[in-house]
Write a protein that holds these residues in place. Sequence first.
Motif, PDB file in Angstrom:
ATOM      1  N   TYR A 220      -5.975  -6.629  -0.221  1.00  0.00           N
ATOM      2  CA  TYR A 220      -5.643  -5.404  -0.949  1.00  0.00           C
ATOM      3  C   TYR A 220      -6.722  -4.344  -0.748  1.00  0.00           C
ATOM      4  CZ  TYR A 220      -9.112  -6.080  -4.641  1.00  0.00           C
ATOM      5  OH  TYR A 220     -10.274  -6.199  -5.346  1.00  0.00           O
ATOM      6  N   THR A 221      -7.886  -4.761  -0.279  1.00  0.00           N
ATOM      7  CA  THR A 221      -8.963  -3.816  -0.015  1.00  0.00           C
ATOM      8  C   THR A 221      -8.787  -3.070   1.307  1.00  0.00           C
ATOM      9  OG1 THR A 221     -10.216  -5.682   0.869  1.00  0.00           O
ATOM     10  CG2 THR A 221     -10.688  -5.001  -1.394  1.00  0.00           C
ATOM     11  N   ASP A 222      -7.782  -3.466   2.096  1.00  0.00           N
ATOM     12  CA  ASP A 222      -7.549  -2.802   3.381  1.00  0.00           C
ATOM     13  C   ASP A 222      -7.046  -1.395   3.153  1.00  0.00           C
ATOM     14  OD1 ASP A 222      -6.284  -5.804   5.041  1.00  0.00           O
ATOM     15  OD2 ASP A 222      -8.317  -4.997   4.858  1.00  0.00           O
ATOM     16  N   TYR A 223      -7.732  -0.419   3.732  1.00  0.00           N
ATOM     17  CA  TYR A 223      -7.306   0.973   3.621  1.00  0.00           C
ATOM     18  C   TYR A 223      -6.954   1.542   4.993  1.00  0.00           C
ATOM     19  CZ  TYR A 223     -12.136   1.657   5.098  1.00  0.00           C
ATOM     20  OH  TYR A 223     -13.305   1.584   5.771  1.00  0.00           O
TER      21      TYR A 223
ATOM     22  N   VAL B  57      -3.759   5.937   0.221  1.00  0.00           N
ATOM     23  CA  VAL B  57      -3.692   6.424  -1.154  1.00  0.00           C
ATOM     24  C   VAL B  57      -4.069   5.312  -2.126  1.00  0.00           C
ATOM     25  CG1 VAL B  57      -2.197   7.347  -2.963  1.00  0.00           C
ATOM     26  CG2 VAL B  57      -1.932   8.137  -0.595  1.00  0.00           C
ATOM     27  N   ALA B  58      -3.373   4.185  -2.051  1.00  0.00           N
ATOM     28  CA  ALA B  58      -3.619   3.097  -2.998  1.00  0.00           C
ATOM     29  C   ALA B  58      -3.056   1.798  -2.439  1.00  0.00           C
ATOM     30  CB  ALA B  58      -2.968   3.399  -4.347  1.00  0.00           C
ATOM     31  N   SER B  59      -3.581   0.689  -2.939  1.00  0.00           N
ATOM     32  CA  SER B  59      -3.076  -0.621  -2.553  1.00  0.00           C
ATOM     33  C   SER B  59      -3.150  -1.567  -3.738  1.00  0.00           C
ATOM     34  CB  SER B  59      -3.866  -1.189  -1.372  1.00  0.00           C
ATOM     35  OG  SER B  59      -5.242  -1.284  -1.694  1.00  0.00           O
ATOM     36  N   ILE B  60      -2.356  -2.628  -3.674  1.00  0.00           N
ATOM     37  CA  ILE B  60      -2.282  -3.570  -4.775  1.00  0.00           C
ATOM     38  C   ILE B  60      -2.161  -4.979  -4.213  1.00  0.00           C
ATOM     39  CG2 ILE B  60       0.240  -3.331  -4.972  1.00  0.00           C
ATOM     40  CD1 ILE B  60      -0.206  -3.508  -8.060  1.00  0.00           C
ATOM     41  N   SER B  61      -2.823  -5.908  -4.877  1.00  0.00           N
ATOM     42  CA  SER B  61      -2.832  -7.293  -4.424  1.00  0.00           C
ATOM     43  C   SER B  61      -1.477  -7.957  -4.634  1.00  0.00           C
ATOM     44  CB  SER B  61      -3.911  -8.074  -5.182  1.00  0.00           C
ATOM     45  OG  SER B  61      -3.644  -8.051  -6.574  1.00  0.00           O
TER      46      SER B  61
ATOM     47  N   GLY C 106       0.821  -1.204   0.000  1.00  0.00           N
ATOM     48  CA  GLY C 106       0.000   0.000   0.000  1.00  0.00           C
ATOM     49  C   GLY C 106       0.855   1.254   0.000  1.00  0.00           C
ATOM     50  N   TRP C 107       0.265   2.338  -0.472  1.00  0.00           N
ATOM     51  CA  TRP C 107       0.856   3.669  -0.375  1.00  0.00           C
ATOM     52  C   TRP C 107      -0.071   4.510   0.508  1.00  0.00           C
ATOM     53  CZ3 TRP C 107       5.529   5.374  -1.909  1.00  0.00           C
ATOM     54  CH2 TRP C 107       6.221   4.644  -2.892  1.00  0.00           C
ATOM     55  N   PHE C 108       0.544   5.245   1.406  1.00  0.00           N
ATOM     56  CA  PHE C 108      -0.165   6.178   2.273  1.00  0.00           C
ATOM     57  C   PHE C 108       0.542   7.523   2.190  1.00  0.00           C
ATOM     58  CE2 PHE C 108      -3.033   3.465   4.816  1.00  0.00           C
ATOM     59  CZ  PHE C 108      -2.593   2.207   4.411  1.00  0.00           C
ATOM     60  N   ARG C 109      -0.108   8.558   2.670  1.00  0.00           N
ATOM     61  CA  ARG C 109       0.529   9.867   2.719  1.00  0.00           C
ATOM     62  C   ARG C 109       0.094  10.611   3.965  1.00  0.00           C
ATOM     63  NH1 ARG C 109      -2.545  12.919  -2.362  1.00  0.00           N
ATOM     64  NH2 ARG C 109      -4.587  13.194  -1.348  1.00  0.00           N
TER      65      ARG C 109
ATOM     66  N   THR D  13      -6.332  -3.636  -7.629  1.00  0.00           N
ATOM     67  CA  THR D  13      -5.893  -2.402  -6.980  1.00  0.00           C
ATOM     68  C   THR D  13      -7.076  -1.688  -6.344  1.00  0.00           C
ATOM     69  OG1 THR D  13      -6.164  -1.180  -9.054  1.00  0.00           O
ATOM     70  CG2 THR D  13      -3.967  -2.039  -8.581  1.00  0.00           C
ATOM     71  N   ARG D  14      -6.743  -0.807  -5.425  1.00  0.00           N
ATOM     72  CA  ARG D  14      -7.755   0.031  -4.790  1.00  0.00           C
ATOM     73  C   ARG D  14      -7.171   1.423  -4.627  1.00  0.00           C
ATOM     74  NH1 ARG D  14     -11.536  -1.072   0.573  1.00  0.00           N
ATOM     75  NH2 ARG D  14     -12.544   0.980   0.535  1.00  0.00           N
ATOM     76  N   TYR D  15      -8.008   2.445  -4.818  1.00  0.00           N
ATOM     77  CA  TYR D  15      -7.548   3.824  -4.747  1.00  0.00           C
ATOM     78  C   TYR D  15      -8.457   4.668  -3.857  1.00  0.00           C
ATOM     79  CZ  TYR D  15      -4.725   2.613  -8.821  1.00  0.00           C
ATOM     80  OH  TYR D  15      -3.836   2.022  -9.675  1.00  0.00           O
ATOM     81  N   ALA D  16      -7.854   5.649  -3.244  1.00  0.00           N
ATOM     82  CA  ALA D  16      -8.646   6.645  -2.540  1.00  0.00           C
ATOM     83  C   ALA D  16      -9.384   7.497  -3.561  1.00  0.00           C
ATOM     84  CB  ALA D  16      -7.737   7.530  -1.680  1.00  0.00           C
TER      85      ALA D  16
END
Length: 129
Positions: free
Chosen positions: A108-111, A53-57, A40-43, A63-66
Amino acid sequence: QVQLVESGGGLVQAGDSLRLSCAASVHTFSAYTFSTYVMGWFRQAPGKEREFVASISRGGGSTRYADSIKGRFTISRDNVKNAVYLEMNSLKPEDTAVYYCATSSGFYTDYDASKYKDWGQGTQVTVSS
């Protein structure tokens, strides 16, 4: 345990693009490989909480995006190079933040940042207007 090192941040103007990279090093005696982890990417902007921000399996197929960055940012990964990337286009001043990559053993759906275990030191992205 995984060590993560982000790079690629910088000072850009609104409308510009940046590509962030996150290099992962998995402990030699770990039973896991890079492809074992969701990434995942966070900011985190000054005075604000860290946000997803985004995550990937694990395989990179999902993928999942904000909502705030959907359509402008793209997350990808290379399991041979042990790296995850964040392509950022049409940057806005509100994208200014320290960007972090992180690993998760979940979905990957975890935010929620609490679902992510290993974190890099972050890379600063500053977008001027």
